[in-house]
Motif scaffolding. Structure first.
Motif, PDB file in Angstrom:
ATOM      1  N   LEU A 446      31.312  50.000  37.625  1.00  0.00           N
ATOM      2  CA  LEU A 446      31.009  49.122  38.577  1.00  0.00           C
ATOM      3  C   LEU A 446      31.840  48.300  38.224  1.00  0.00           C
ATOM      4  N   VAL A 447      31.542  47.775  36.918  1.00  0.00           N
ATOM      5  CA  VAL A 447      33.132  46.281  36.800  1.00  0.00           C
ATOM      6  C   VAL A 447      35.356  47.745  37.134  1.00  0.00           C
ATOM      7  N   ALA A 448      35.137  48.778  37.090  1.00  0.00           N
ATOM      8  CA  ALA A 448      36.356  49.196  38.211  1.00  0.00           C
ATOM      9  C   ALA A 448      36.142  48.989  39.214  1.00  0.00           C
ATOM     10  N   GLY A 449      35.469  49.186  39.727  1.00  0.00           N
ATOM     11  CA  GLY A 449      34.752  48.637  42.022  1.00  0.00           C
ATOM     12  C   GLY A 449      34.656  46.853  41.897  1.00  0.00           C
ATOM     13  N   LEU A 450      34.472  46.602  40.733  1.00  0.00           N
ATOM     14  CA  LEU A 450      34.791  45.332  41.267  1.00  0.00           C
ATOM     15  C   LEU A 450      35.818  44.476  40.968  1.00  0.00           C
ATOM     16  N   GLY A 452      38.710  45.555  41.276  1.00  0.00           N
ATOM     17  CA  GLY A 452      39.717  45.507  43.088  1.00  0.00           C
ATOM     18  C   GLY A 452      39.768  44.518  44.335  1.00  0.00           C
ATOM     19  N   ARG A 453      38.372  43.669  43.725  1.00  0.00           N
ATOM     20  CA  ARG A 453      38.492  42.066  44.839  1.00  0.00           C
ATOM     21  C   ARG A 453      38.331  41.418  43.432  1.00  0.00           C
ATOM     22  N   GLN A 454      38.013  41.370  42.352  1.00  0.00           N
ATOM     23  CA  GLN A 454      37.649  39.958  41.487  1.00  0.00           C
ATOM     24  C   GLN A 454      38.998  39.945  40.084  1.00  0.00           C
TER      25      GLN A 454
END
Length: 569
Positions: A446-450, A452-454
């Motif tokens: 989840l952290v890795a995915g976020l 990418g945007r934040q």
């Protein structure tokens, strides 16, 4: 660049379900952004209204057939039927029926495509003879379909959308890249047994495109237990949600196949939901009874079943001697015959039975007893968020990944998903992620995915100071909602009290007892419940035990989440 496999999905329907067809495309587009992409797959819906061009010289359906209806090219045929069967063709009751018959013929000849049918089953006003006639034709056609398999009903287009999403998620979780073959027309399809929704469970959700990071000691212990005929015949992988229990079980299946330990593998998933990105999606689990598990064994090991004599017949009635695919026909045998066939199989063949996400099974102890009754030469592998008090089980408990393995996991995640801010992050940043998530693989995803945007600081703050408005809220709901609901009042109080200790450090027996507001006679019963539900961890040698919380559990308890109405209820 990593190779991406394209899998074609054929949409077949009359004209009165246009909204459902649009929803099908929406679902496929959505899955291509997450689950399919993670497996290096692209699903492509093929529909006559978008993928054909004008033609002349024959009837319209023949032109469609020539352009897009070579069914051996497709991985899945999705049929959607409302209140109309459609316009007859020179060869069939309607264009949809003709496409279905072509798909069924390809399935018999080539083992593909898988055929999934959905029928709208909602009250409708039929005012004309033509409408009544169309409805009768739909009912007759459904009988034809269900004579060889099962179909699903839905009442509203949105319900169809949710069903299709759930079924495609299950199918993708079972997809094995090694099973992709090239047809004589060059299309990528999956070599598989015929499956329709609810007809068969995924044969092996362990199949995956990623490499398992870490868990070397746990993997070695499980493999040693499976190799040793004298070892316990059942293994339990337990731990908090999101620790990678299913991934580890999948690696066990892969290694076992490579080493040739088992002649068959059965995978029954009792998972009821998936966390996709930052959203929870419900899915349909396997049936939680011994009869339904026996059907799973028969379907997934159909090639290993020996002929069983039918009562009153001298000729053997093997599953294969009945019309239709073996996996579908096995379910139509009488229950006693199914059970006898599976017992005979398990007594003569080495089969690994995997029961995944077993915590959702209501009477899990009874089902385990029933499995032991038929296990024979087989082995049983269970994954569960909850521990089990059964001395027949060899238990492996998963915690978070160690720091170096977590750094390796995050780098691989950034590379596989194309997230440059993760792939190029220095070790200091990745160690901060490990510290914030306690090395839980799902939380790190989840952290890795976020990221990418934040900015990383914003992401980690949301994980550690979670609220219902944060992107990480669904992660906490996914991990804790089910177990929190099972806790009694004393268990919840002890869990809250334990948050005064630092995560992963916790306190001694005396420390924990001293801060508890629960009476002594209830305290240890509560601790036992919390450890069994993987909400509290126990460590240390005998006489020096410590009880502590995982960092995610600590964040969860110290947040305001449990004050929300759904958690109070």
């Amino acid at each position: 660049m990593a190779q991406v496999e394209k899998l074609l999905v054929f949409l077949a329907s009359p004209a009165d379900v246009a909204k459902e067809r649009r929803f099908a495309q929406t679902v496929i587009d959505e899955l291509n952004q997450n689950v399919a992409a993670q497996k290096k797959l692209v699903l492509q819906a093929v529909a006559w209204e978008r993928d054909t061009f004008p033609g002349y010289g024959s009837d319209a359906q023949t032109i469609v057939n020539d352009q897009i209806a070579d069914m051996a090219r497709y991985a899945i045929f999705v049929g959607i039927i409302g209140n109309k069967l459609g316009t007859p063709t020179p060869r069939a009751a309607s264009g949809t029926v003709e496409e279905f018959e072509r798909a069924a013929d390809a399935l018999a000849r080539h083992g593909r495509p898988e055929i999934w049918f959905y029928f709208r089953d909602a009250p409708v006003r039929l005012d004309t003879d033509e409408q009544l006639d169309q409805r009768r034709k739909v009912l007759d056609f459904r009988k034809q379909v269900e004579s060889k398999g099962l179909a699903r009903s839905y009442r509203r287009p949105a319900e169809f959308r949710d069903l299709l999403r759930s079924h495609l998620l299950l199918w993708l979780s079972a997809f094995d890249p090694a099973s992709v073959v090239t047809s004589d027309r060059g299309a990528q399809v999956q070599r598989s047994s015929p499956v329709t929704p609810d007809v068969a469970r995924p044969a092996d959700p362990a199949a995956r495109t990623f490499q398992l990071v870490g868990r070397r000691d746990e993997l070695a212990a499980i493999m040693n237990a499976l190799r040793d005929p004298a070892a316990r015949s059942a293994i339990l992988i337990s731990g908090l949600g999101g620790m990678g229990k299913t991934a580890l079980a999948g690696e066990v299946v892969t290694r076992s196949r490579q080493e040739g330990h088992f002649e068959g593998v059965v995978w029954a998933s009792f998972k009821t939901e998936l966390l996709i990105g930052e959203r929870i999606a419900g899915i349909k689990p396997s049936g939680a009874s011994i009869d339904e598990l026996i059907i799973d064994v028969g379907r997934q090991c159909a090639s290993l079943l020996e002929p069983m004599p039918r009562e009153g017949h001298t000729a053997p009635a093997a599953v294969a001697d009945r019309p239709g695919p073996a996996q579908l026909e096995f379910a139509q045998l009488p229950p006693a015959e199914r059970r006898a066939a599976v017992i005979r199989l398990l007594n003569t063949k080495r089969v690994l039975i995997v029961l995944d996400n077993f915590e959702t099974v209501h009477d899990s102890e009874a089902l385990v007893d029933a499995v032991f009754d038929i296990l024979g030469q087989g082995k049983l592998l269970i994954t569960s968020r909850h521990g089990m008090s059964d001395d027949r089980l060899y238990t492996i408990t998963l915690g978070g990944l160690p720091e170096q393995e977590a750094v390796e996991f995050l780098r691989m995640e950034g590379k596989e998903r194309g997230i440059s801010t993760v792939r190029g992050a220095d070790d200091v940043v990745l160690r901060r992620i490990h510290h914030a998530t306690g090395g839980a693989p799902l939380a790190m995803k989840l952290v890795a995915g976020l990221m990418g945007r934040q900015p990383v600081d914003v992401v980690l703050d949301a994980v550690q100071k979670v609220s219902t408005s944060d992107k990480s809220y669904e992660l906490y709901r996914y991990i804790y909602r089910y177990s929190w609901a099972m806790l009694d009042k004393a268990g919840r109080m002890v869990l809250v009290d334990m948050s005064v200790f630092p995560p992963l450090t916790g306190g001694t027996v005396a420390d924990v007892e001293s801060v508890s507001q629960v009476a002594s006679r209830e305290f240890w019963s509560a601790i036992d419940q919390l450890v069994r539900l993987s909400l509290v961890d126990k460590g240390g040698a005998a006489g020096q035990e410590r009880y502590f919380l995982h960092p995610l559990t600590w964040n969860f308890i110290r947040s305001d989440i449990t004050k929300e109405e759904e958690w109070i209820q």
